[in-house]
Write a protein that holds these residues in place. Structure first.
Motif, PDB file in Angstrom:
ATOM      1  N   GLY A 363      21.655  45.630  -5.152  1.00  0.00           N
ATOM      2  CA  GLY A 363      22.515  45.383  -4.009  1.00  0.00           C
ATOM      3  C   GLY A 363      22.395  44.004  -3.407  1.00  0.00           C
ATOM      4  N   GLN A 364      21.575  43.137  -3.997  1.00  0.00           N
ATOM      5  CA  GLN A 364      21.377  41.786  -3.480  1.00  0.00           C
ATOM      6  C   GLN A 364      21.982  40.765  -4.429  1.00  0.00           C
ATOM      7  OE1 GLN A 364      16.810  43.028  -2.338  1.00  0.00           O
ATOM      8  NE2 GLN A 364      17.277  40.840  -2.554  1.00  0.00           N
ATOM      9  N   PRO A 365      22.498  39.644  -3.912  1.00  0.00           N
ATOM     10  CA  PRO A 365      22.976  38.588  -4.803  1.00  0.00           C
ATOM     11  C   PRO A 365      21.814  37.933  -5.536  1.00  0.00           C
ATOM     12  CG  PRO A 365      23.004  37.844  -2.527  1.00  0.00           C
ATOM     13  CD  PRO A 365      22.671  39.311  -2.496  1.00  0.00           C
ATOM     14  N   VAL A 366      22.072  37.475  -6.738  1.00  0.00           N
ATOM     15  CA  VAL A 366      21.114  36.648  -7.481  1.00  0.00           C
ATOM     16  C   VAL A 366      21.851  35.392  -7.905  1.00  0.00           C
ATOM     17  CG1 VAL A 366      19.785  38.631  -8.276  1.00  0.00           C
ATOM     18  CG2 VAL A 366      21.641  37.748  -9.702  1.00  0.00           C
ATOM     19  N   ALA A 367      21.092  34.376  -8.289  1.00  0.00           N
ATOM     20  CA  ALA A 367      21.729  33.086  -8.582  1.00  0.00           C
ATOM     21  C   ALA A 367      20.969  32.334  -9.646  1.00  0.00           C
ATOM     22  CB  ALA A 367      21.817  32.234  -7.306  1.00  0.00           C
ATOM     23  N   LYS A 368      21.692  31.433 -10.291  1.00  0.00           N
ATOM     24  CA  LYS A 368      21.098  30.447 -11.192  1.00  0.00           C
ATOM     25  C   LYS A 368      21.438  29.074 -10.643  1.00  0.00           C
ATOM     26  CE  LYS A 368      23.083  29.239 -15.062  1.00  0.00           C
ATOM     27  NZ  LYS A 368      23.557  29.058 -16.456  1.00  0.00           N
ATOM     28  N   LEU A 369      20.425  28.261 -10.379  1.00  0.00           N
ATOM     29  CA  LEU A 369      20.621  26.884  -9.922  1.00  0.00           C
ATOM     30  C   LEU A 369      20.497  25.975 -11.139  1.00  0.00           C
ATOM     31  CD1 LEU A 369      18.497  26.891  -6.636  1.00  0.00           C
ATOM     32  CD2 LEU A 369      20.988  26.843  -6.820  1.00  0.00           C
ATOM     33  N   SER A 370      21.599  25.786 -11.829  1.00  0.00           N
ATOM     34  CA  SER A 370      21.568  25.085 -13.109  1.00  0.00           C
ATOM     35  C   SER A 370      21.303  23.599 -12.941  1.00  0.00           C
ATOM     36  CB  SER A 370      22.901  25.301 -13.827  1.00  0.00           C
ATOM     37  OG  SER A 370      22.949  24.560 -15.019  1.00  0.00           O
ATOM     38  N   ASP A 371      20.732  23.009 -14.004  1.00  0.00           N
ATOM     39  CA  ASP A 371      20.575  21.559 -14.055  1.00  0.00           C
ATOM     40  C   ASP A 371      21.855  20.861 -14.519  1.00  0.00           C
ATOM     41  OD1 ASP A 371      17.892  21.244 -13.209  1.00  0.00           O
ATOM     42  OD2 ASP A 371      17.171  21.938 -15.153  1.00  0.00           O
ATOM     43  N   SER A 372      22.896  21.628 -14.848  1.00  0.00           N
ATOM     44  CA  SER A 372      24.180  21.065 -15.266  1.00  0.00           C
ATOM     45  C   SER A 372      25.256  21.412 -14.245  1.00  0.00           C
ATOM     46  CB  SER A 372      24.616  21.611 -16.629  1.00  0.00           C
ATOM     47  OG  SER A 372      23.798  21.137 -17.664  1.00  0.00           O
ATOM     48  N   PRO A 373      26.073  20.437 -13.826  1.00  0.00           N
ATOM     49  CA  PRO A 373      27.184  20.748 -12.919  1.00  0.00           C
ATOM     50  C   PRO A 373      28.113  21.784 -13.551  1.00  0.00           C
ATOM     51  CG  PRO A 373      26.883  18.368 -13.129  1.00  0.00           C
ATOM     52  CD  PRO A 373      26.003  19.004 -14.164  1.00  0.00           C
ATOM     53  N   GLY A 374      28.559  22.746 -12.753  1.00  0.00           N
ATOM     54  CA  GLY A 374      29.486  23.755 -13.252  1.00  0.00           C
ATOM     55  C   GLY A 374      28.829  24.996 -13.806  1.00  0.00           C
ATOM     56  N   LYS A 375      27.514  24.952 -14.028  1.00  0.00           N
ATOM     57  CA  LYS A 375      26.826  26.125 -14.565  1.00  0.00           C
ATOM     58  C   LYS A 375      26.142  26.967 -13.494  1.00  0.00           C
ATOM     59  CE  LYS A 375      25.773  25.475 -19.456  1.00  0.00           C
ATOM     60  NZ  LYS A 375      24.671  25.545 -20.436  1.00  0.00           N
ATOM     61  N   THR A 376      26.039  26.428 -12.273  1.00  0.00           N
ATOM     62  CA  THR A 376      25.481  27.236 -11.190  1.00  0.00           C
ATOM     63  C   THR A 376      26.397  28.417 -10.946  1.00  0.00           C
ATOM     64  OG1 THR A 376      24.358  25.378 -10.144  1.00  0.00           O
ATOM     65  CG2 THR A 376      24.905  27.241  -8.737  1.00  0.00           C
ATOM     66  N   LEU A 377      25.804  29.604 -10.808  1.00  0.00           N
ATOM     67  CA  LEU A 377      26.607  30.808 -10.668  1.00  0.00           C
ATOM     68  C   LEU A 377      26.020  31.703  -9.581  1.00  0.00           C
ATOM     69  CD1 LEU A 377      29.058  32.300 -11.875  1.00  0.00           C
ATOM     70  CD2 LEU A 377      27.473  33.492 -13.390  1.00  0.00           C
ATOM     71  N   CYS A 378      26.834  31.936  -8.533  1.00  0.00           N
ATOM     72  CA  CYS A 378      26.441  32.858  -7.464  1.00  0.00           C
ATOM     73  C   CYS A 378      27.671  33.129  -6.614  1.00  0.00           C
ATOM     74  CB  CYS A 378      25.324  32.255  -6.609  1.00  0.00           C
ATOM     75  SG  CYS A 378      24.738  33.362  -5.296  1.00  0.00           S
ATOM     76  N   ASP A 379      27.865  34.370  -6.214  1.00  0.00           N
ATOM     77  CA  ASP A 379      29.034  34.698  -5.398  1.00  0.00           C
ATOM     78  C   ASP A 379      28.697  34.801  -3.918  1.00  0.00           C
ATOM     79  OD1 ASP A 379      27.666  37.063  -5.228  1.00  0.00           O
ATOM     80  OD2 ASP A 379      29.194  38.298  -6.217  1.00  0.00           O
ATOM     81  N   ASP A 380      27.499  34.336  -3.542  1.00  0.00           N
ATOM     82  CA  ASP A 380      27.060  34.411  -2.155  1.00  0.00           C
ATOM     83  C   ASP A 380      26.475  33.063  -1.748  1.00  0.00           C
ATOM     84  OD1 ASP A 380      25.313  34.841   0.172  1.00  0.00           O
ATOM     85  OD2 ASP A 380      25.737  36.974  -0.128  1.00  0.00           O
ATOM     86  N   GLU A 381      27.249  32.284  -1.008  1.00  0.00           N
ATOM     87  CA  GLU A 381      26.828  30.932  -0.640  1.00  0.00           C
ATOM     88  C   GLU A 381      25.590  30.944   0.250  1.00  0.00           C
ATOM     89  OE1 GLU A 381      27.829  27.907  -1.585  1.00  0.00           O
ATOM     90  OE2 GLU A 381      29.196  28.818  -3.037  1.00  0.00           O
ATOM     91  N   THR A 382      25.448  31.972   1.074  1.00  0.00           N
ATOM     92  CA  THR A 382      24.288  32.046   1.957  1.00  0.00           C
ATOM     93  C   THR A 382      23.001  32.208   1.152  1.00  0.00           C
ATOM     94  OG1 THR A 382      25.623  33.036   3.707  1.00  0.00           O
ATOM     95  CG2 THR A 382      23.221  33.310   3.864  1.00  0.00           C
ATOM     96  N   PHE A 383      23.032  33.111   0.157  1.00  0.00           N
ATOM     97  CA  PHE A 383      21.843  33.285  -0.680  1.00  0.00           C
ATOM     98  C   PHE A 383      21.571  32.034  -1.505  1.00  0.00           C
ATOM     99  CE2 PHE A 383      19.892  34.459  -4.764  1.00  0.00           C
ATOM    100  CZ  PHE A 383      18.670  34.918  -4.284  1.00  0.00           C
ATOM    101  N   LEU A 384      22.627  31.404  -1.998  1.00  0.00           N
ATOM    102  CA  LEU A 384      22.456  30.189  -2.793  1.00  0.00           C
ATOM    103  C   LEU A 384      21.760  29.108  -1.972  1.00  0.00           C
ATOM    104  CD1 LEU A 384      23.154  29.122  -5.636  1.00  0.00           C
ATOM    105  CD2 LEU A 384      25.279  28.215  -4.675  1.00  0.00           C
ATOM    106  N   ALA A 385      22.192  28.943  -0.726  1.00  0.00           N
ATOM    107  CA  ALA A 385      21.573  27.939   0.143  1.00  0.00           C
ATOM    108  C   ALA A 385      20.108  28.291   0.430  1.00  0.00           C
ATOM    109  CB  ALA A 385      22.354  27.833   1.447  1.00  0.00           C
ATOM    110  N   TYR A 386      19.837  29.575   0.604  1.00  0.00           N
ATOM    111  CA  TYR A 386      18.462  30.019   0.851  1.00  0.00           C
ATOM    112  C   TYR A 386      17.578  29.742  -0.363  1.00  0.00           C
ATOM    113  CZ  TYR A 386      14.589  33.269   1.810  1.00  0.00           C
ATOM    114  OH  TYR A 386      13.347  33.825   2.010  1.00  0.00           O
ATOM    115  N   LEU A 387      18.090  30.034  -1.553  1.00  0.00           N
ATOM    116  CA  LEU A 387      17.333  29.791  -2.785  1.00  0.00           C
ATOM    117  C   LEU A 387      17.041  28.306  -2.941  1.00  0.00           C
ATOM    118  CD1 LEU A 387      16.211  31.247  -5.332  1.00  0.00           C
ATOM    119  CD2 LEU A 387      18.393  30.720  -6.451  1.00  0.00           C
ATOM    120  N   GLN A 388      18.020  27.468  -2.640  1.00  0.00           N
ATOM    121  CA  GLN A 388      17.806  26.023  -2.709  1.00  0.00           C
ATOM    122  C   GLN A 388      16.717  25.590  -1.728  1.00  0.00           C
ATOM    123  OE1 GLN A 388      22.248  25.425  -2.235  1.00  0.00           O
ATOM    124  NE2 GLN A 388      21.700  23.558  -3.324  1.00  0.00           N
ATOM    125  N   GLN A 389      16.740  26.154  -0.524  1.00  0.00           N
ATOM    126  CA  GLN A 389      15.748  25.787   0.480  1.00  0.00           C
ATOM    127  C   GLN A 389      14.348  26.218   0.059  1.00  0.00           C
ATOM    128  OE1 GLN A 389      16.284  27.754   4.237  1.00  0.00           O
ATOM    129  NE2 GLN A 389      15.011  26.299   5.348  1.00  0.00           N
TER     130      GLN A 389
END
Length: 395
Positions: A363-389
């Motif tokens: 029930g939680q979003p997951v993400a990949k922070l790719s080293d290539s532009p266009g390969k990052t994949l996540c449908d939840d911007e809030t979680f993506l920002a949290y993962l980056q932080q």
């Protein structure tokens, strides 16, 4: 219309190795996988919907045969209880849905992860083969054979050069975006016959079994991403995933994937313990030379002899890129090259850039922070920002 998928072995080895680990470590995980086409197709993929649904119906009618289970059981890292699970396994049609979204094709697999995670490669192979059938098959075959012959000539020319300290080895990673099942088989048979000193195997388990090739693969992004939602502290998810892998395989399948949150964040977690236990690393995004240099510098800092380790390159490779990387790294470490679309779908038609990625777990979003532009994949911007932080990763 004939079945595109005729065997449940007609998929990549790492689907089985991840599947076994999830069955043993996190069998109750719920997951969602979403189909994405990253490039613009020559025709609307929504046109394929009736045929996609028919092929999914047929896929869900398949089960593993005794012969297939015996083959899996012969692989020393596959455990008997997993084979027993596969003996009664069948895809559930209710766990996957395909629909049209305007001109696009929408496919979502959702349910218990140990029941839906294996859909991925089958779905991609089905969509791509149905797409390719819309074009001139005879011309594609002629072009493919001409280009394959030219590849083998280039390979012979390259391997006539003085070798580096470590040998040049490549293998097939092309099941998910192949032109067709028949063409992948022909490519592998041709390579087996004409490039055997350098051709090391295939990720496709069925073809490895039937052609007597080595099945190759360890883990993909979904494996590490799942650990973002299994209850461990987010900052610790990579080490938790690697530790479970070590405990599951006890020295087998020792190539770790590095780009779920980027190479720098991965190496911060890949300490002396893991660096000694894993045989090497796999590259799948970002500049491969910069990635390889970071890997070698990391091993040097840990006082590990890089000649004992393997770097596997697998991001959008063709032979020219592989040759250049071999020349750069072949005297300093053991390089290997997983080549996909360039082998199995270089037939004159621009291939689809399609993926089916894990988007949610428990029930939680997951993400990949790719080293290539266009390969990052996540449908939840809030979680993506949290993962980056959490991992101090700039996007």
């Amino acid at each position: 219309m004939h079945d595109i998928i005729r065997s449940l072995l007609d998929t990549d080895l790492y689907k089985f190795t991840m599947w076994q680990t999830m069955l043993h470590r996190h069998p109750a995980t719920q997951a969602e996988y979403t189909f994405v086409c990253r490039n613009r197709p020559a025709l609307p993929l929504a046109q394929l919907l009736p045929e996609v649904n028919e092929q999914l119906d047929r896929l869900c009618a398949l089960s593993f045969t005794k012969d297939e289970l015996a083959y899996l059981g012969s692989l020393r890292f596959i455990k008997s209880d997993f084979v027993d699970f596969l003996r009664i396994f069948r895809f559930q049609r209710e766990f996957i849905a395909a629909s049209a979204d305007g001109e696009a094709l929408r496919i979502v697999a959702q349910g218990p992860q140990v029941h839906v995670m294996a859909f991925e490669v089958f779905v991609l192979a089905i969509v791509h083969e149905l797409y390719c059938r819309r074009f001139d098959a005879a011309q594609a075959l002629r072009t493919g054979r001409e280009r394959l012959a030219a590849k083998i000539e280039a390979l012979r020319g390259f391997t006539a050069e003085p070798p580096c300290r470590h040998p040049f080895r490549f293998f097939d990673f092309g099941t998910r975006r192949r032109h067709s099942a028949a063409w992948q088989r022909e490519v592998l048979q041709t390579l087996q016959r004409e490039a055997s000193p350098w051709f090391s195997g295939t990720s496709n388990v069925m073809l490895a079994k039937e052609l007597g090739l080595v099945p190759i693969g360890t883990m993909a992004h979904e494996y590490l991403q799942t650990y973002q939602a299994t209850g461990v502290r987010l900052r610790d998810f990579q080490q938790a995933a690697l530790e479970d892998w070590v405990q599951e395989y006890r020295g087998d399948l020792g190539i770790a994937l590095t780009d779920v949150v980027g190479m720098d964040a991965f190496l911060a977690d890949f300490d002396l313990y893991f660096a000694k236990l894993f045989d090497g690393l796999r590259h799948d995004s970002g500049d491969p030379v910069a990635w390889g240099e970071k890997a070698l510098a990391h091993y040097a800092r840990l006082r590990i002899d890089a000649h004992t380790k393997r770097l596997v390159f697998s991001d959008a490779l063709d032979f020219e890129r592989a040759f250049a990387l071999y020349r750069h790294f072949g005297d300093r470490t053991q390089p290997s090259f997983g080549i996909g679309t360039y082998l199995t779908n270089d037939v004159g038609l621009a291939p689809l850039n399609i993926v089916m990625k894990l988007t949610r777990a428990n029930g939680q979003p997951v993400a990949k922070l790719s080293d290539s532009p266009g390969k990052t994949l996540c449908d939840d911007e809030t979680f993506l920002a949290y993962l980056q932080q959490v991992f101090d990763v700039a996007r």
